[in-house]
Design a protein around this motif. Sequence first.
Motif, PDB file in Angstrom:
ATOM      1  N   LEU A  71     -19.468  -8.195  16.584  1.00 49.85           N
ATOM      2  CA  LEU A  71     -19.355  -9.604  16.997  1.00 49.85           C
ATOM      3  C   LEU A  71     -20.448 -10.446  16.351  1.00 49.85           C
ATOM      4  O   LEU A  71     -20.184 -11.547  15.858  1.00 49.85           O
ATOM      5  N   LYS A  72     -21.663  -9.931  16.337  1.00 50.55           N
ATOM      6  CA  LYS A  72     -22.770 -10.663  15.712  1.00 50.55           C
ATOM      7  C   LYS A  72     -22.524 -10.863  14.219  1.00 50.55           C
ATOM      8  O   LYS A  72     -22.798 -11.931  13.692  1.00 50.55           O
ATOM      9  N   SER A  73     -21.984  -9.848  13.567  1.00 55.70           N
ATOM     10  CA  SER A  73     -21.730  -9.962  12.130  1.00 55.70           C
ATOM     11  C   SER A  73     -20.583 -10.930  11.833  1.00 55.70           C
ATOM     12  O   SER A  73     -20.381 -11.318  10.693  1.00 55.70           O
ATOM     13  N   ASN A  74     -19.848 -11.312  12.872  1.00 55.23           N
ATOM     14  CA  ASN A  74     -18.754 -12.262  12.722  1.00 55.23           C
ATOM     15  C   ASN A  74     -19.067 -13.609  13.372  1.00 55.23           C
ATOM     16  O   ASN A  74     -18.160 -14.357  13.735  1.00 55.23           O
ATOM     17  N   GLY A  75     -20.351 -13.895  13.521  1.00 56.43           N
ATOM     18  CA  GLY A  75     -20.776 -15.219  13.945  1.00 56.43           C
ATOM     19  C   GLY A  75     -20.857 -15.475  15.436  1.00 56.43           C
ATOM     20  O   GLY A  75     -21.051 -16.602  15.866  1.00 56.43           O
ATOM     21  N   ILE A  76     -20.718 -14.431  16.253  1.00 54.88           N
ATOM     22  CA  ILE A  76     -20.886 -14.594  17.703  1.00 54.88           C
ATOM     23  C   ILE A  76     -22.251 -13.998  18.033  1.00 54.88           C
ATOM     24  O   ILE A  76     -22.404 -12.786  18.118  1.00 54.88           O
ATOM     25  N   ASN A  77     -23.236 -14.853  18.198  1.00 50.97           N
ATOM     26  CA  ASN A  77     -24.610 -14.366  18.315  1.00 50.97           C
ATOM     27  C   ASN A  77     -25.096 -14.135  19.738  1.00 50.97           C
ATOM     28  O   ASN A  77     -26.065 -13.424  19.947  1.00 50.97           O
ATOM     29  N   ASN A  78     -24.428 -14.728  20.708  1.00 48.40           N
ATOM     30  CA  ASN A  78     -24.874 -14.596  22.090  1.00 48.40           C
ATOM     31  C   ASN A  78     -24.206 -13.383  22.736  1.00 48.40           C
ATOM     32  O   ASN A  78     -23.407 -13.503  23.654  1.00 48.40           O
ATOM     33  N   VAL A  79     -24.534 -12.194  22.186  1.00 47.48           N
ATOM     34  CA  VAL A  79     -23.927 -10.936  22.630  1.00 47.48           C
ATOM     35  C   VAL A  79     -25.024  -9.953  22.997  1.00 47.48           C
ATOM     36  O   VAL A  79     -26.019  -9.827  22.286  1.00 47.48           O
ATOM     37  N   VAL A  80     -24.816  -9.241  24.097  1.00 47.65           N
ATOM     38  CA  VAL A  80     -25.760  -8.237  24.555  1.00 47.65           C
ATOM     39  C   VAL A  80     -24.980  -6.970  24.881  1.00 47.65           C
ATOM     40  O   VAL A  80     -23.916  -7.039  25.498  1.00 47.65           O
ATOM     41  N   CYS A  81     -25.503  -5.833  24.470  1.00 47.16           N
ATOM     42  CA  CYS A  81     -24.888  -4.550  24.813  1.00 47.16           C
ATOM     43  C   CYS A  81     -25.329  -4.171  26.222  1.00 47.16           C
ATOM     44  O   CYS A  81     -26.518  -4.008  26.486  1.00 47.16           O
ATOM     45  N   GLY A  82     -24.346  -4.045  27.121  1.00 42.80           N
ATOM     46  CA  GLY A  82     -24.638  -3.671  28.502  1.00 42.80           C
ATOM     47  C   GLY A  82     -24.603  -2.178  28.735  1.00 42.80           C
ATOM     48  O   GLY A  82     -24.894  -1.706  29.827  1.00 42.80           O
ATOM     49  N   GLY A  83     -24.231  -1.397  27.702  1.00 42.34           N
ATOM     50  CA  GLY A  83     -24.189   0.060  27.828  1.00 42.34           C
ATOM     51  C   GLY A  83     -22.904   0.545  28.471  1.00 42.34           C
ATOM     52  O   GLY A  83     -21.857  -0.077  28.349  1.00 42.34           O
ATOM     53  N   GLY A  84     -23.020   1.651  29.189  1.00 41.60           N
ATOM     54  CA  GLY A  84     -21.872   2.215  29.892  1.00 41.60           C
ATOM     55  C   GLY A  84     -21.469   1.326  31.057  1.00 41.60           C
ATOM     56  O   GLY A  84     -22.331   0.724  31.701  1.00 41.60           O
ATOM     57  N   TRP A  85     -20.177   1.269  31.349  1.00 36.46           N
ATOM     58  CA  TRP A  85     -19.711   0.337  32.379  1.00 36.46           C
ATOM     59  C   TRP A  85     -20.266   0.661  33.762  1.00 36.46           C
ATOM     60  O   TRP A  85     -20.581  -0.246  34.536  1.00 36.46           O
ATOM     61  N   GLN A  86     -20.431   1.926  34.098  1.00 36.00           N
ATOM     62  CA  GLN A  86     -20.953   2.284  35.414  1.00 36.00           C
ATOM     63  C   GLN A  86     -22.429   1.902  35.532  1.00 36.00           C
ATOM     64  O   GLN A  86     -22.868   1.396  36.564  1.00 36.00           O
ATOM     65  N   GLU A  87     -23.161   2.121  34.462  1.00 38.23           N
ATOM     66  CA  GLU A  87     -24.576   1.729  34.408  1.00 38.23           C
ATOM     67  C   GLU A  87     -24.701   0.207  34.523  1.00 38.23           C
ATOM     68  O   GLU A  87     -25.532  -0.313  35.261  1.00 38.23           O
ATOM     69  N   LEU A  88     -23.842  -0.497  33.822  1.00 37.28           N
ATOM     70  CA  LEU A  88     -23.842  -1.958  33.866  1.00 37.28           C
ATOM     71  C   LEU A  88     -23.525  -2.447  35.281  1.00 37.28           C
ATOM     72  O   LEU A  88     -24.185  -3.334  35.799  1.00 37.28           O
ATOM     73  N   GLN A  89     -22.545  -1.820  35.901  1.00 33.18           N
ATOM     74  CA  GLN A  89     -22.165  -2.210  37.253  1.00 33.18           C
ATOM     75  C   GLN A  89     -23.353  -2.075  38.214  1.00 33.18           C
ATOM     76  O   GLN A  89     -23.584  -2.951  39.042  1.00 33.18           O
ATOM     77  N   GLU A  90     -24.136  -0.992  38.057  1.00 34.97           N
ATOM     78  CA  GLU A  90     -25.317  -0.797  38.884  1.00 34.97           C
ATOM     79  C   GLU A  90     -26.340  -1.911  38.680  1.00 34.97           C
ATOM     80  O   GLU A  90     -26.975  -2.367  39.627  1.00 34.97           O
ATOM     81  N   LYS A  91     -26.497  -2.340  37.427  1.00 32.38           N
ATOM     82  CA  LYS A  91     -27.472  -3.397  37.110  1.00 32.38           C
ATOM     83  C   LYS A  91     -27.057  -4.744  37.682  1.00 32.38           C
ATOM     84  O   LYS A  91     -27.895  -5.605  37.909  1.00 32.38           O
ATOM     85  N   LEU A  92     -25.764  -4.917  37.908  1.00 35.42           N
ATOM     86  CA  LEU A  92     -25.257  -6.205  38.360  1.00 35.42           C
ATOM     87  C   LEU A  92     -25.201  -6.334  39.881  1.00 35.42           C
ATOM     88  O   LEU A  92     -24.925  -7.418  40.398  1.00 35.42           O
ATOM     89  N   ILE A  93     -25.461  -5.245  40.593  1.00 33.40           N
ATOM     90  CA  ILE A  93     -25.405  -5.263  42.071  1.00 33.40           C
ATOM     91  C   ILE A  93     -26.591  -6.028  42.627  1.00 33.40           C
ATOM     92  O   ILE A  93     -27.683  -5.916  42.167  1.00 33.40           O
TER      93      ILE A  93
END
Length: 93
Positions: A71-93
């Motif tokens: 995505l970044k190489s195609n001009g979308i710069n506001n991108v962050v890798c959240g990792g695995g979905w379960q790990e991400l879900q934990e971070k968002l609680i």
Amino acid sequence: MQTNLKELLQNGAIILDVRNKEEFNTGHVEGAINIPVNDLPNHINELKAKGNAIITCCFSGKRAGMAEEFLKSNGINNVVCGGGWQELQEKLI
């Protein structure tokens, strides 16, 4: 500096799950959109048009990292890798 994923989400970020549809259907972060990593080239303009920050996720984080770079190489710069979905879900609680 670590990105505050909760804050990004509160400010309108999109959670982009890049696993295939079958994997996505077994469980995902609530509200995530599913575009498999191999389909991303077909959705670049759509994602650019949204203008939101994007948090990528997958099963382990590998495809999410690939998606972030693509995505970044195609001009979308506001991108962050959240990792695995379960790990991400934990971070968002």
